[in-house]
Scaffold this motif. Structure first.
Motif, short mmCIF file in Angstrom:
data_model
loop_
_atom_site.label_atom_id
_atom_site.label_comp_id
_atom_site.label_asym_id
_atom_site.label_seq_id
_atom_site.Cartn_x
_atom_site.Cartn_y
_atom_site.Cartn_z
N ILE A 203 9.84 64.34 52.44
CA ILE A 203 9.72 62.63 52.00
C ILE A 203 10.87 62.17 52.29
O ILE A 203 12.19 62.08 52.39
CB ILE A 203 9.48 63.18 50.39
N LEU A 204 10.83 61.27 53.01
CA LEU A 204 11.40 60.27 53.33
C LEU A 204 11.75 58.79 52.27
O LEU A 204 11.19 58.12 52.67
CB LEU A 204 11.68 59.68 54.25
N PHE A 205 13.02 58.53 51.73
CA PHE A 205 12.90 56.98 51.23
C PHE A 205 14.25 56.70 52.41
O PHE A 205 15.30 56.85 52.17
CB PHE A 205 13.63 57.22 49.68
N LEU A 206 13.46 55.05 52.09
CA LEU A 206 14.57 54.27 53.16
C LEU A 206 13.72 52.73 52.67
O LEU A 206 12.84 52.29 52.04
CB LEU A 206 14.27 53.92 54.15
N SER A 224 7.15 57.77 62.29
CA SER A 224 5.91 57.95 61.44
C SER A 224 4.50 58.96 62.69
O SER A 224 4.22 58.81 61.71
CB SER A 224 5.83 56.21 62.22
N LYS A 225 4.93 59.28 63.46
CA LYS A 225 4.19 60.28 64.42
C LYS A 225 3.93 61.65 64.48
O LYS A 225 3.46 62.26 64.06
CB LYS A 225 4.63 59.48 65.98
N THR A 226 4.96 62.07 63.02
CA THR A 226 5.22 63.15 62.44
C THR A 226 4.02 62.88 61.20
O THR A 226 3.49 62.40 60.81
CB THR A 226 6.21 63.74 62.35
N GLN A 227 3.88 64.18 60.26
CA GLN A 227 3.60 63.91 59.33
C GLN A 227 3.97 63.12 58.15
O GLN A 227 3.33 64.47 56.91
CB GLN A 227 2.95 65.89 58.72
N GLY A 228 5.43 63.49 58.39
CA GLY A 228 6.67 63.06 57.35
C GLY A 228 5.85 61.94 56.50
O GLY A 228 4.88 60.78 57.05
N GLN A 229 6.06 62.08 55.53
CA GLN A 229 5.85 60.57 54.12
C GLN A 229 7.34 59.51 54.13
O GLN A 229 8.29 60.48 54.01
CB GLN A 229 5.40 60.83 52.86
N GLN A 230 7.09 58.64 54.46
CA GLN A 230 7.57 57.71 53.76
C GLN A 230 7.72 56.47 53.05
O GLN A 230 6.47 56.35 52.42
CB GLN A 230 7.97 56.44 55.30
N VAL A 231 9.05 56.73 51.92
CA VAL A 231 8.63 56.39 50.58
C VAL A 231 9.46 55.22 50.40
O VAL A 231 10.82 54.84 51.04
CB VAL A 231 8.15 56.75 49.59
#
Length: 346
Positions: A203-206, A224-231
Motif C-alpha cells: 500500500i503506497l502512500f504518496l 501502476s503495472k503491479t498489483q500494488g495499491q496507491q493512496v
C-alpha cells in the motif's frame, strides 16, 4: 557287512589315552565343587584404601620435574574457570581499517568481520553521488539498485522463504510504504514495485502534488503495472497493524515538508499502527525524523545516524572505487559477497 545287517546298532566309542587326557583337563577346569567357592563379597573399599594416591602422584610429579616434561591433566594443574559472560579465547577482535575519509565525523561503524566503516557528512555524501552521476551512474540506475537492495532487506524482515513461498499464500504480508514528493520517495516507490513483484501486498502512500519530479512519475508508471495499491489520503491506510512500514517521508533538504498537514497525519498513523519501521536513507538530524525506526538502510557510506535510526544497515548502490578516490575517500568494499550488510556502532 555287519553294519548293513544291523543299521540301528550304535558302535561304542573307543576309550583311549587321548580321551583320558581330555577328561582330566576338564576336571581340572570345571571339576571344583561349587560348595568350595567363598561366600563373602569382595571388599572394594578396603582394597581402595590400600592405594596411596598421594604417593603415586608425587612420584609422577617428581619424574616429570626431573625429565622436564609436563603431561595434561595432572592433579596439581588447576584449570582456569570462566564466567558465563567471559570469552575463553584471550584475543581481542581484529580491527581492519580499509576505508579512510578526509573528514572525521566522530561516528564510526564496523561490520561483522571487524572492518571499520566511517560515516561521512551529508555534503561529502552528496558530492560522492554527484561525481558518480557524472561518470554514468545516473539517478535511474541508483533508484533501481536501491529498490532491489531495500526490497531484499524487507523480504528478509518479513520472514524470507519461511513465509514467502507458493505453499503459504494465506499469510501474504502487507507493507505500508510512506513516500514523500522527492528523490527519497522515488526510492521507496522502486522498492515497492519489487516487493509487489514478489507477491507482497503493498500500500503506497504518496500525497497529491500538482507537479511531480520526473523520477517519481517514472517510478509511479512502473508501480501502476503491479498489483500494488496507491493512496493519497491517510484515511485509506489500513486500520489494523501491518507487517512492516517503510518510511521514505523524510528528506535531507526539504525540511519544510514536516509542517504540512499530510505529513503530520501520516506520522501519527505510523506511530499508532505499532508496526516495525524500516527507514530508507534517513536524515542524520534526529529532529528531522518524525518516525522512530527499528532499522535504517544507508547508501554507499553511512551518515552519522543517531539512536532514532535503530539498527543501521548499508547497501551497495554500485559506486566504483575510483569514484570514491576522486572525492578523497580511500575505499575498499566492505560488502564481500553481499549487497546489504549490518553495521554496529563502535
Amino acid at each position: 557287512s555287519s553294519s548293513s545287517r544291523h543299521p540301528n546298532q550304535v558302535t561304542p566309542k573307543k576309550s583311549g589315552l587321548k580321551n583320558g587326557q581330555m577328561k582330566s583337563k576338564d576336571d581340572e577346569c570345571f571339576g571344583d565343587d561349587i560348595d568350595e567357592i567363598p561366600d563373602t563379597d569382595f571388599d572394594f573399599e578396603g582394597n581402595l584404601a590400600l592405594f596411596d594416591k598421594a604417593a603415586v602422584f608425587e612420584e609422577i610429579e617428581t619424574y616429570e620435574r626431573r625429565s622436564g616434561t609436563r603431561s595434561r591433566g595432572t592433579p596439581n594443574e588447576k584449570p582456569a574457570r570462566y564466567r558465563h559472560d567471559e570469552n575463553i579465547l584471550e584475543s581481542e577482535p581484529i580491527v581492519y581499517r580499509r576505508i579512510v575519509v578526509p573528514q572525521n565525523t566522530n561516528k564510526e561503524f564496523c561490520t561483522d568481520s571487524g572492518l571499520v566503516v566511517p560515516s561521512v557528512s551529508y555534503e561529502l555524501h552528496k558530492k560522492l553521488l554527484s561525481v558518480a552521476e557524472k561518470h554514468g551512474l545516473t539517478l535511474e540506475r541508483r533508484l533501481e539498485m536501491m529498490g532491489v537492495c531495500a526490497s531484499q532487506m524487507a523480504l528478509s524482515l518479513l520472514g524470507g522463504p519461511n513465509r514467502l513461498n507458493p505453499k503459504n499464500v494465506h499469510q501474504r504480508p502487507t507493507v505500508a510504504l510512506l513516500c514523500g514528493p522527492h528523490v527519497k520517495g522515488a526510492q521507496g516507490i522502486s522498492c515497492g514495485r519489487h516487493l509487489s513483484n514478489h507477491d507482497v501486498h503493498v500500500i503506497l502512500f504518496l500525497p497529491n502534488f500538482v507537479k511531480m519530479l520526473e523520477s517519481i512519475t517514472n517510478e509511479l508508471n512502473l508501480f501502476s503495472k503491479t498489483q500494488g495499491q496507491q493512496v493519497s489520503s491517510v484515511k485509506d491506510l489500513p486500520d489494523t497493524p501491518v507487517d512492516l512500514v517503510i518510511n521514505c517521508l523524510d528528506c535531507h533538504e526539504n525540511a519544510f515538508l514536516r509542517d504540512q498537514p499530510w505529513y503530520k497525519a501520516v506520522v501519527d498513523w505510523a506511530n499508532q499502527n505499532r508496526a516495525p519501521v524500516l527507514s530508507i536513507d534517513p536524515p542524520m538530524n534526529e529532529m528531522e525524523q518524525g518516525i522512530d525506526a527499528k532499522w535504517s538502510l544507508a547508501l554507499g557510506l553511512p551518515l552519522p545516524l543517531g539512536e532514532r535510526a535503530g539498527r543501521v544497515y548499508l547497501c551497495d548502490i554500485g559506486i566504483p572505487q575510483k569514484v570514491f578516490q576522486e572525492v578523497g575517500i580511500n575505499y575498499h568494499s566492505p560488502f564481500g559477497c553481499k549487497f546489504v550488510i549490518p553495521l554496529h556502532s563502535t
